[in-house]
Motif scaffolding. Sequence first.
Motif, short mmCIF file in Angstrom:
data_model
loop_
_atom_site.label_atom_id
_atom_site.label_comp_id
_atom_site.label_asym_id
_atom_site.label_seq_id
_atom_site.Cartn_x
_atom_site.Cartn_y
_atom_site.Cartn_z
N PHE A 134 2.98 9.10 5.04
CA PHE A 134 1.75 9.53 5.72
C PHE A 134 2.06 9.95 7.15
O PHE A 134 3.12 9.62 7.71
CB PHE A 134 0.71 8.40 5.70
N ALA A 135 1.13 10.68 7.76
CA ALA A 135 1.31 11.16 9.13
C ALA A 135 1.27 9.99 10.10
O ALA A 135 0.42 9.09 9.98
CB ALA A 135 0.23 12.18 9.47
N LEU B 298 5.57 8.61 8.55
CA LEU B 298 5.99 7.24 8.26
C LEU B 298 5.95 7.01 6.76
O LEU B 298 5.25 7.71 6.03
CB LEU B 298 5.07 6.24 8.96
N ILE B 299 6.70 6.02 6.32
CA ILE B 299 6.63 5.56 4.93
C ILE B 299 6.30 4.08 4.93
O ILE B 299 6.86 3.31 5.71
CB ILE B 299 7.96 5.76 4.18
N ASP C 205 -2.99 -3.81 -9.26
CA ASP C 205 -1.90 -3.56 -8.33
C ASP C 205 -1.73 -2.07 -8.04
O ASP C 205 -1.66 -1.65 -6.89
CB ASP C 205 -0.60 -4.15 -8.89
N ASP C 206 -1.68 -1.24 -9.08
CA ASP C 206 -1.54 0.19 -8.86
C ASP C 206 -2.77 0.76 -8.18
O ASP C 206 -2.68 1.70 -7.39
CB ASP C 206 -1.30 0.91 -10.19
N GLY C 207 -3.92 0.16 -8.47
CA GLY C 207 -5.14 0.58 -7.78
C GLY C 207 -5.04 0.35 -6.29
O GLY C 207 -5.55 1.15 -5.49
N MET C 208 -4.37 -0.74 -5.90
CA MET C 208 -4.17 -1.01 -4.47
C MET C 208 -3.32 0.08 -3.83
O MET C 208 -3.63 0.58 -2.75
CB MET C 208 -3.50 -2.37 -4.29
N ILE C 209 -2.24 0.47 -4.51
CA ILE C 209 -1.35 1.50 -3.96
C ILE C 209 -2.11 2.82 -3.83
O ILE C 209 -2.00 3.52 -2.81
CB ILE C 209 -0.10 1.67 -4.84
N LYS C 210 -2.88 3.17 -4.84
CA LYS C 210 -3.67 4.41 -4.79
C LYS C 210 -4.68 4.37 -3.65
O LYS C 210 -4.87 5.37 -2.94
CB LYS C 210 -4.38 4.62 -6.12
N THR D 80 -4.88 6.81 -0.37
CA THR D 80 -6.09 7.58 -0.04
C THR D 80 -6.51 7.32 1.40
O THR D 80 -6.83 8.25 2.15
CB THR D 80 -7.23 7.20 -1.00
N GLU D 81 -6.51 6.05 1.80
CA GLU D 81 -6.92 5.69 3.16
C GLU D 81 -5.99 6.30 4.21
O GLU D 81 -6.43 6.76 5.27
CB GLU D 81 -6.94 4.17 3.30
N LEU D 82 -4.70 6.34 3.90
CA LEU D 82 -3.72 6.86 4.86
C LEU D 82 -3.55 8.38 4.74
O LEU D 82 -2.78 8.97 5.50
CB LEU D 82 -2.35 6.19 4.62
N LYS D 83 -4.26 8.98 3.77
CA LYS D 83 -4.11 10.41 3.49
C LYS D 83 -2.64 10.74 3.24
O LYS D 83 -2.09 11.70 3.78
CB LYS D 83 -4.67 11.25 4.65
#
Length: 400
Positions: free
Chosen positions: A258-259, A339-340, A376-381, A385-388
Amino acid sequence: MRALMIGCTLAMVGAGSWSAVQAQTAKDAKAGPPASEVRYFNTLGDLLGELPVDTFIKETRQGGKVVSALLDVCYSVSTSSDRKDRFTIDLKIDGEKLSGSGQSMENKTPVTVSLIRKGGKSVSFDGKIMLGGHLTSVSSPDNSDVDEKEFQQSQVVDDDLSEAPKDFTQVSPQSVAVRVKRENFAELVKSLKGQNVQIALDSIATDCNALRSGEQVLRFFVDPARAPGLIASLKTASGVVAAGWTSGTYDMERAIRFAAGDWSQAGKLNRDKFTSALTTIAAKVMGAKPATSVWNDATGELTFTLKRPSQLAPALDLTETLEITALVSPDKPGGSDRLIVWLGVPSSKTTDETANPQLQFSESSGGEEESTFNDDDGMIKAVATELKGQRWDTDKATWK
């Protein structure tokens, strides 16, 4: 007259034959002895009984005959130790008998070898090896040899050390590796005192590759922000052959790029802002409430916990605590505008947090107490989304 001609003819034939013999003799002398051939037996089995071993026999042959042999044995110093010792014995050849003596490299343990070699295409080695005061009977049947190229390929050990990676998709920004000469290894490890790093314990034990190459690889974890400076410093240390980044413990499938702009302050990650956002998102997806959060100064990791009602036995009002670790770094060495964040797999623990007296539980033998983390995967998604941000496409090896 006719007799004279016959005599001359016989003389010429004789001279020609003698010349041919001389030419062949000269050719044979020029050709010299048969060329040497080196072959290896590298699947000899358990030559030292219960001690784990990595061993091979190197043979030099001329015209199919063995003219020299070397036995190389790297072994654990005990059945419960990861530390290795090694001995190499030049074997005296007496027909089928191979024998020799010497001592190990590290502990200077005396070694005596007495073997019988039998066979052609399939070779067996039988006999005895005396290591210190311990005598082991050797029986290694059905061995096939390999050539130099194949043997060397089997000896390659990839330490994944990259001195100048283009990005942090193949190596981890917190995982550092240093290849150093063995005689300088202990001093290098001691120099890391006070550097606030976590040394990988399994990298300080002497392994077979170190004993054979003369170089040992030390691995440790460090805050990604301090890694470049520490690597540059280590490259100047005595005996260091190479220093850089290596693979880590996080999975790229759990990474989000993300930026950096909205999450940076004075050129550094705004840890408070990032922690608040990450824990809030995770708690919402997991149906939990944020509990604790702490940044590890040594490794640069964020560890946070979430709490939610346990579904194991709802009538007991138990609490499930989820612990998640995250690592944040620029997406490549030298700084970046991106950043990652890598998200670790949540761990779960169920406890009784009702009023005293409380129930006590033993650790689950099956690993995670909750069978799966369906969210868990829902958390990553949700975090992406929040971090664009972008997630890693494993099949195409690129960000998507």
